[in-house]
Design a protein around this motif. Structure first.
Motif, PDB file in Angstrom:
ATOM      1  N   ALA A  99       3.382  17.677  -8.123  1.00  0.00           N
ATOM      2  CA  ALA A  99       2.845  16.851  -9.205  1.00  0.00           C
ATOM      3  C   ALA A  99       3.229  15.386  -8.989  1.00  0.00           C
ATOM      4  CB  ALA A  99       3.365  17.346 -10.546  1.00  0.00           C
ATOM      5  N   LYS A 100       4.464  15.159  -8.578  1.00  0.00           N
ATOM      6  CA  LYS A 100       4.920  13.789  -8.325  1.00  0.00           C
ATOM      7  C   LYS A 100       4.133  13.170  -7.171  1.00  0.00           C
ATOM      8  CE  LYS A 100       9.012  11.201  -6.976  1.00  0.00           C
ATOM      9  NZ  LYS A 100      10.381  11.282  -6.489  1.00  0.00           N
ATOM     10  N   ASP A 101       3.982  13.939  -6.078  1.00  0.00           N
ATOM     11  CA  ASP A 101       3.224  13.447  -4.930  1.00  0.00           C
ATOM     12  C   ASP A 101       1.776  13.160  -5.316  1.00  0.00           C
ATOM     13  OD1 ASP A 101       5.502  13.706  -3.448  1.00  0.00           O
ATOM     14  OD2 ASP A 101       4.863  15.518  -2.368  1.00  0.00           O
ATOM     15  N   SER A 102       1.200  14.042  -6.099  1.00  0.00           N
ATOM     16  CA  SER A 102      -0.183  13.859  -6.539  1.00  0.00           C
ATOM     17  C   SER A 102      -0.302  12.617  -7.401  1.00  0.00           C
ATOM     18  CB  SER A 102      -0.639  15.095  -7.314  1.00  0.00           C
ATOM     19  OG  SER A 102      -1.920  14.911  -7.826  1.00  0.00           O
ATOM     20  N   LYS A 103       0.653  12.407  -8.282  1.00  0.00           N
ATOM     21  CA  LYS A 103       0.639  11.227  -9.152  1.00  0.00           C
ATOM     22  C   LYS A 103       0.784   9.954  -8.323  1.00  0.00           C
ATOM     23  CE  LYS A 103       2.794   9.287 -13.249  1.00  0.00           C
ATOM     24  NZ  LYS A 103       3.835   9.425 -14.242  1.00  0.00           N
ATOM     25  N   GLU A 104       1.693  10.005  -7.338  1.00  0.00           N
ATOM     26  CA  GLU A 104       1.888   8.837  -6.475  1.00  0.00           C
ATOM     27  C   GLU A 104       0.613   8.527  -5.686  1.00  0.00           C
ATOM     28  OE1 GLU A 104       5.305   9.684  -4.060  1.00  0.00           O
ATOM     29  OE2 GLU A 104       6.712   9.292  -5.696  1.00  0.00           O
ATOM     30  N   ARG A 105      -0.039   9.561  -5.175  1.00  0.00           N
ATOM     31  CA  ARG A 105      -1.286   9.347  -4.445  1.00  0.00           C
ATOM     32  C   ARG A 105      -2.363   8.797  -5.373  1.00  0.00           C
ATOM     33  NH1 ARG A 105      -1.964  14.940  -1.675  1.00  0.00           N
ATOM     34  NH2 ARG A 105      -0.342  15.308  -3.131  1.00  0.00           N
ATOM     35  N   SER A 106      -2.390   9.323  -6.575  1.00  0.00           N
ATOM     36  CA  SER A 106      -3.380   8.874  -7.544  1.00  0.00           C
ATOM     37  C   SER A 106      -3.134   7.408  -7.892  1.00  0.00           C
ATOM     38  CB  SER A 106      -3.300   9.737  -8.798  1.00  0.00           C
ATOM     39  OG  SER A 106      -4.146   9.241  -9.791  1.00  0.00           O
ATOM     40  N   THR A 107      -1.879   7.076  -8.130  1.00  0.00           N
ATOM     41  CA  THR A 107      -1.518   5.692  -8.445  1.00  0.00           C
ATOM     42  C   THR A 107      -1.815   4.787  -7.255  1.00  0.00           C
ATOM     43  OG1 THR A 107       0.237   6.497  -9.885  1.00  0.00           O
ATOM     44  CG2 THR A 107       0.370   4.210  -9.216  1.00  0.00           C
ATOM     45  N   SER A 108      -1.440   5.261  -6.082  1.00  0.00           N
ATOM     46  CA  SER A 108      -1.691   4.487  -4.863  1.00  0.00           C
ATOM     47  C   SER A 108      -3.185   4.316  -4.640  1.00  0.00           C
ATOM     48  CB  SER A 108      -1.047   5.207  -3.671  1.00  0.00           C
ATOM     49  OG  SER A 108      -1.410   4.585  -2.477  1.00  0.00           O
ATOM     50  N   SER A 109      -3.915   5.368  -4.867  1.00  0.00           N
ATOM     51  CA  SER A 109      -5.357   5.337  -4.677  1.00  0.00           C
ATOM     52  C   SER A 109      -6.017   4.398  -5.676  1.00  0.00           C
ATOM     53  CB  SER A 109      -5.918   6.753  -4.824  1.00  0.00           C
ATOM     54  OG  SER A 109      -7.304   6.736  -4.723  1.00  0.00           O
ATOM     55  N   SER A 110      -5.619   4.456  -6.937  1.00  0.00           N
ATOM     56  CA  SER A 110      -6.221   3.575  -7.954  1.00  0.00           C
ATOM     57  C   SER A 110      -5.843   2.119  -7.702  1.00  0.00           C
ATOM     58  CB  SER A 110      -5.829   4.015  -9.367  1.00  0.00           C
ATOM     59  OG  SER A 110      -4.448   3.888  -9.561  1.00  0.00           O
ATOM     60  N   THR A 111      -4.635   1.892  -7.192  1.00  0.00           N
ATOM     61  CA  THR A 111      -4.221   0.531  -6.859  1.00  0.00           C
ATOM     62  C   THR A 111      -5.085   0.005  -5.709  1.00  0.00           C
ATOM     63  OG1 THR A 111      -1.949   1.038  -7.506  1.00  0.00           O
ATOM     64  CG2 THR A 111      -2.273  -0.909  -6.166  1.00  0.00           C
ATOM     65  N   THR A 112      -5.337   0.830  -4.728  1.00  0.00           N
ATOM     66  CA  THR A 112      -6.170   0.443  -3.594  1.00  0.00           C
ATOM     67  C   THR A 112      -7.589   0.153  -4.058  1.00  0.00           C
ATOM     68  OG1 THR A 112      -4.847   1.878  -2.173  1.00  0.00           O
ATOM     69  CG2 THR A 112      -6.966   1.157  -1.318  1.00  0.00           C
ATOM     70  N   ILE A 113      -8.103   0.997  -4.935  1.00  0.00           N
ATOM     71  CA  ILE A 113      -9.464   0.794  -5.451  1.00  0.00           C
ATOM     72  C   ILE A 113      -9.540  -0.519  -6.230  1.00  0.00           C
ATOM     73  CG2 ILE A 113     -11.170   1.680  -7.102  1.00  0.00           C
ATOM     74  CD1 ILE A 113     -10.315   4.515  -6.237  1.00  0.00           C
ATOM     75  N   ARG A 114      -8.535  -0.810  -7.046  1.00  0.00           N
ATOM     76  CA  ARG A 114      -8.518  -2.076  -7.801  1.00  0.00           C
ATOM     77  C   ARG A 114      -8.485  -3.263  -6.851  1.00  0.00           C
ATOM     78  NH1 ARG A 114      -3.765  -0.617 -11.260  1.00  0.00           N
ATOM     79  NH2 ARG A 114      -4.569   1.293 -12.132  1.00  0.00           N
ATOM     80  N   LYS A 115      -7.666  -3.153  -5.821  1.00  0.00           N
ATOM     81  CA  LYS A 115      -7.579  -4.242  -4.842  1.00  0.00           C
ATOM     82  C   LYS A 115      -8.918  -4.445  -4.158  1.00  0.00           C
ATOM     83  CE  LYS A 115      -2.663  -3.873  -3.703  1.00  0.00           C
ATOM     84  NZ  LYS A 115      -1.691  -3.555  -2.666  1.00  0.00           N
ATOM     85  N   GLU A 116      -9.546  -3.327  -3.821  1.00  0.00           N
ATOM     86  CA  GLU A 116     -10.847  -3.434  -3.166  1.00  0.00           C
ATOM     87  C   GLU A 116     -11.884  -4.058  -4.097  1.00  0.00           C
ATOM     88  OE1 GLU A 116     -11.789   0.514  -1.839  1.00  0.00           O
ATOM     89  OE2 GLU A 116     -10.395   0.424  -0.157  1.00  0.00           O
ATOM     90  N   LYS A 117     -11.859  -3.698  -5.387  1.00  0.00           N
ATOM     91  CA  LYS A 117     -12.792  -4.284  -6.355  1.00  0.00           C
ATOM     92  C   LYS A 117     -12.565  -5.790  -6.469  1.00  0.00           C
ATOM     93  CE  LYS A 117     -13.875  -0.599  -9.609  1.00  0.00           C
ATOM     94  NZ  LYS A 117     -13.747  -0.140 -10.974  1.00  0.00           N
ATOM     95  N   ILE A 118     -11.304  -6.161  -6.538  1.00  0.00           N
ATOM     96  CA  ILE A 118     -10.975  -7.593  -6.658  1.00  0.00           C
ATOM     97  C   ILE A 118     -11.449  -8.340  -5.409  1.00  0.00           C
ATOM     98  CG2 ILE A 118      -9.060  -9.249  -6.742  1.00  0.00           C
ATOM     99  CD1 ILE A 118      -7.567  -7.187  -8.491  1.00  0.00           C
ATOM    100  N   GLU A 119     -11.243  -7.703  -4.275  1.00  0.00           N
ATOM    101  CA  GLU A 119     -11.650  -8.311  -3.001  1.00  0.00           C
ATOM    102  C   GLU A 119     -13.165  -8.447  -2.928  1.00  0.00           C
ATOM    103  OE1 GLU A 119     -11.181  -7.051   1.597  1.00  0.00           O
ATOM    104  OE2 GLU A 119      -9.392  -6.726   0.352  1.00  0.00           O
ATOM    105  N   ILE A 120     -13.871  -7.405  -3.377  1.00  0.00           N
ATOM    106  CA  ILE A 120     -15.343  -7.430  -3.362  1.00  0.00           C
ATOM    107  C   ILE A 120     -15.844  -8.500  -4.303  1.00  0.00           C
ATOM    108  CG2 ILE A 120     -17.405  -6.115  -4.007  1.00  0.00           C
ATOM    109  CD1 ILE A 120     -15.997  -3.633  -2.889  1.00  0.00           C
ATOM    110  N   GLU A 121     -15.251  -8.572  -5.484  1.00  0.00           N
ATOM    111  CA  GLU A 121     -15.659  -9.601  -6.456  1.00  0.00           C
ATOM    112  C   GLU A 121     -15.369 -11.002  -5.908  1.00  0.00           C
ATOM    113  OE1 GLU A 121     -13.692  -8.686 -10.122  1.00  0.00           O
ATOM    114  OE2 GLU A 121     -14.891  -6.894 -10.464  1.00  0.00           O
ATOM    115  N   GLY A 122     -14.293 -11.101  -5.210  1.00  0.00           N
ATOM    116  CA  GLY A 122     -13.949 -12.381  -4.631  1.00  0.00           C
ATOM    117  C   GLY A 122     -14.921 -12.783  -3.543  1.00  0.00           C
ATOM    118  N   LEU A 123     -15.451 -11.838  -2.835  1.00  0.00           N
ATOM    119  CA  LEU A 123     -16.408 -12.132  -1.776  1.00  0.00           C
ATOM    120  C   LEU A 123     -17.782 -12.472  -2.324  1.00  0.00           C
ATOM    121  CD1 LEU A 123     -15.507  -9.343   0.820  1.00  0.00           C
ATOM    122  CD2 LEU A 123     -15.011 -11.792   0.992  1.00  0.00           C
ATOM    123  N   GLN A 124     -18.104 -12.040  -3.500  1.00  0.00           N
ATOM    124  CA  GLN A 124     -19.409 -12.272  -4.071  1.00  0.00           C
ATOM    125  C   GLN A 124     -19.407 -13.652  -4.614  1.00  0.00           C
ATOM    126  OE1 GLN A 124     -19.970  -9.226  -6.970  1.00  0.00           O
ATOM    127  NE2 GLN A 124     -20.567  -7.725  -5.461  1.00  0.00           N
TER     128      GLN A 124
END
Length: 107
Positions: free
Chosen positions: A82-107
């Motif tokens: 459960a901890k590993d899954s939560k960490e992956r989920s948190t890591s994954s959502s952080t990566t997705i947010r970073k990617e969204k910010i990066e995409i918005e920045g490129l537009q």
């Protein structure tokens, strides 16, 4: 002649009575021995049952302890998953947010 014959008859009666008592005494001794043997066997069986019950109780306690340890081990494994899954989920959502910010920045 009468007194000696009476005494002889009385002696035979007493001998017969003594034989009866001896036979009864012998039978009572045999019965007592049989009873003692039966009692000894019952006592031995009782001890065997008590020993068996103690052994089974110990086996049950050991099995319960093994089950508790197994459950604790599985609980730790599930918590880690459960901890590993939560960490992956948190890591994954952080990566997705970073990617969204990066995409918005490129537009």
């Amino acid at each position: 002649d009468g007194i000696p014959s009476i005494l002889a008859l009385k002696a035979k009666e007493l001998e017969a009575e003594l034989d009866t008592y001896r036979n009864e005494n012998s039978n009572l001794k045999k019965l007592r021995k049989q009873q003692e043997l039966a009692l000894a066997e019952v006592v031995q069986q009782k001890e065997q049952v008590i020993s068996w019950a103690a052994s089974e109780k110990q086996k049950t306690l050991d099995w319960c302890e093994e089950q508790k340890q197994q459950i604790a081990k599985e609980k730790r494994a599930m918590a880690k998953m459960a901890k590993d899954s939560k960490e992956r989920s948190t890591s994954s959502s952080t990566t997705i947010r970073k990617e969204k910010i990066e995409i918005e920045g490129l537009q």
